[in-house]
Design a protein around this motif. Structure first.
Motif, PDB file in Angstrom:
ATOM      1  N   ASN A  36       0.859  -1.175   0.000  1.00 39.18           N
ATOM      2  CA  ASN A  36       0.000   0.000   0.000  1.00 39.18           C
ATOM      3  C   ASN A  36       0.906   1.239   0.000  1.00 39.18           C
ATOM      4  O   ASN A  36       1.698   1.435   0.921  1.00 39.18           O
ATOM      5  CB  ASN A  36      -0.890  -0.017   1.247  1.00 39.18           C
ATOM      6  N   LEU A  38       0.309   4.336   0.587  1.00 39.25           N
ATOM      7  CA  LEU A  38       0.095   5.269   1.694  1.00 39.25           C
ATOM      8  C   LEU A  38       0.812   4.800   2.953  1.00 39.25           C
ATOM      9  O   LEU A  38       1.363   5.620   3.706  1.00 39.25           O
ATOM     10  CB  LEU A  38      -1.398   5.466   1.947  1.00 39.25           C
ATOM     11  N   ASP A  39       0.839   3.492   3.172  1.00 38.07           N
ATOM     12  CA  ASP A  39       1.614   2.949   4.295  1.00 38.07           C
ATOM     13  C   ASP A  39       3.104   3.228   4.098  1.00 38.07           C
ATOM     14  O   ASP A  39       3.814   3.578   5.041  1.00 38.07           O
ATOM     15  CB  ASP A  39       1.394   1.441   4.438  1.00 38.07           C
ATOM     16  N   LEU A  41       4.423   5.687   2.395  1.00 41.00           N
ATOM     17  CA  LEU A  41       4.628   7.125   2.594  1.00 41.00           C
ATOM     18  C   LEU A  41       4.773   7.448   4.078  1.00 41.00           C
ATOM     19  O   LEU A  41       5.698   8.153   4.482  1.00 41.00           O
ATOM     20  CB  LEU A  41       3.476   7.910   1.979  1.00 41.00           C
ATOM     21  N   ASN A  42       3.875   6.912   4.888  1.00 36.87           N
ATOM     22  CA  ASN A  42       3.917   7.189   6.325  1.00 36.87           C
ATOM     23  C   ASN A  42       5.156   6.609   6.997  1.00 36.87           C
ATOM     24  O   ASN A  42       5.790   7.269   7.814  1.00 36.87           O
ATOM     25  CB  ASN A  42       2.657   6.653   7.005  1.00 36.87           C
ATOM     26  N   THR A  43       5.513   5.388   6.665  1.00 33.73           N
ATOM     27  CA  THR A  43       6.631   4.717   7.324  1.00 33.73           C
ATOM     28  C   THR A  43       7.981   5.229   6.828  1.00 33.73           C
ATOM     29  O   THR A  43       8.848   5.609   7.620  1.00 33.73           O
ATOM     30  CB  THR A  43       6.539   3.197   7.131  1.00 33.73           C
ATOM     31  N   GLY A  45       8.596   7.921   5.101  1.00 30.41           N
ATOM     32  CA  GLY A  45       8.698   9.360   5.313  1.00 30.41           C
ATOM     33  C   GLY A  45       9.189   9.735   6.692  1.00 30.41           C
ATOM     34  O   GLY A  45       9.833  10.760   6.877  1.00 30.41           O
ATOM     35  N   LYS A  46       8.920   8.886   7.672  1.00 26.97           N
ATOM     36  CA  LYS A  46       9.339   9.156   9.056  1.00 26.97           C
ATOM     37  C   LYS A  46      10.610   8.404   9.446  1.00 26.97           C
ATOM     38  O   LYS A  46      11.103   8.556  10.558  1.00 26.97           O
ATOM     39  CB  LYS A  46       8.225   8.750  10.013  1.00 26.97           C
ATOM     40  N   HIS A  70       7.234  12.434  -3.004  1.00 24.22           N
ATOM     41  CA  HIS A  70       7.197  12.629  -1.553  1.00 24.22           C
ATOM     42  C   HIS A  70       8.393  11.995  -0.840  1.00 24.22           C
ATOM     43  O   HIS A  70       8.769  12.434   0.239  1.00 24.22           O
ATOM     44  CB  HIS A  70       5.907  12.045  -0.967  1.00 24.22           C
ATOM     45  N   LYS A  74      14.343  10.729   0.758  1.00 25.82           N
ATOM     46  CA  LYS A  74      14.588   9.600   1.661  1.00 25.82           C
ATOM     47  C   LYS A  74      15.250   8.419   0.956  1.00 25.82           C
ATOM     48  O   LYS A  74      15.547   7.410   1.588  1.00 25.82           O
ATOM     49  CB  LYS A  74      13.267   9.113   2.266  1.00 25.82           C
TER      50      LYS A  74
END
Length: 126
Positions: A36, A38-39, A41-43, A45-46, A70, A74
């Motif tokens: 996924n 979006l998962d 991106l969140n993981t 990205g941080k 995005h 990274k």
């Protein structure tokens, strides 16, 4: 020493193929897999920097080209693994390092990684 790899693809067979190929190269290691975007991106990205980010293009929720925008800061290398034609992908995003057309062969995969490592003068000693 190894280079960490993240795979983002919504097709399980594509994830498995890339995972298997990465395992075949001594200096690569899969550190995260996402089906996924979006998962991812969140993981990612941080999280910490990634050496190789393998992205599919056509995914539900967010296209790989959008995800790349995005996460570009990274990832050392963004590699699209897609069934889209390369020139179509380049029209959407010209900032990626490599394109692997699906289905991906081990020979093409290994050649791509070796080329990126060589032209960027990266060490590969274990």
């Amino acid at each position: 020493m190894y280079y960490n790899c993240s795979i983002v693809d919504d097709e399980q067979h594509a994830i498995e193929a890339l995972n298997d190929y990465i395992k075949e190269i001594d200096f690569l290691k899969v550190t995260s897999i996402f089906n996924n975007p979006l998962d991812a991106l969140n993981t990612i990205g941080k999280g910490e920097m990634i050496d190789f980010l393998f992205l599919d293009i056509d995914m539900d929720g967010m296209a790989g080209t959008e995800l790349s925008k995005h996460l570009r800061d990274k990832a050392r290398f963004v590699i699209y693994a897609s069934s889209n034609l390369e020139h179509e992908v380049r029209m959407l995003d010209s900032s990626f390092e490599c394109y692997l057309g699906k289905p991906i062969s081990m020979k093409r995969f290994a050649s791509t990684i070796e080329t990126l490592v060589r032209i960027n003068n990266l060490p590969i000693s274990n």
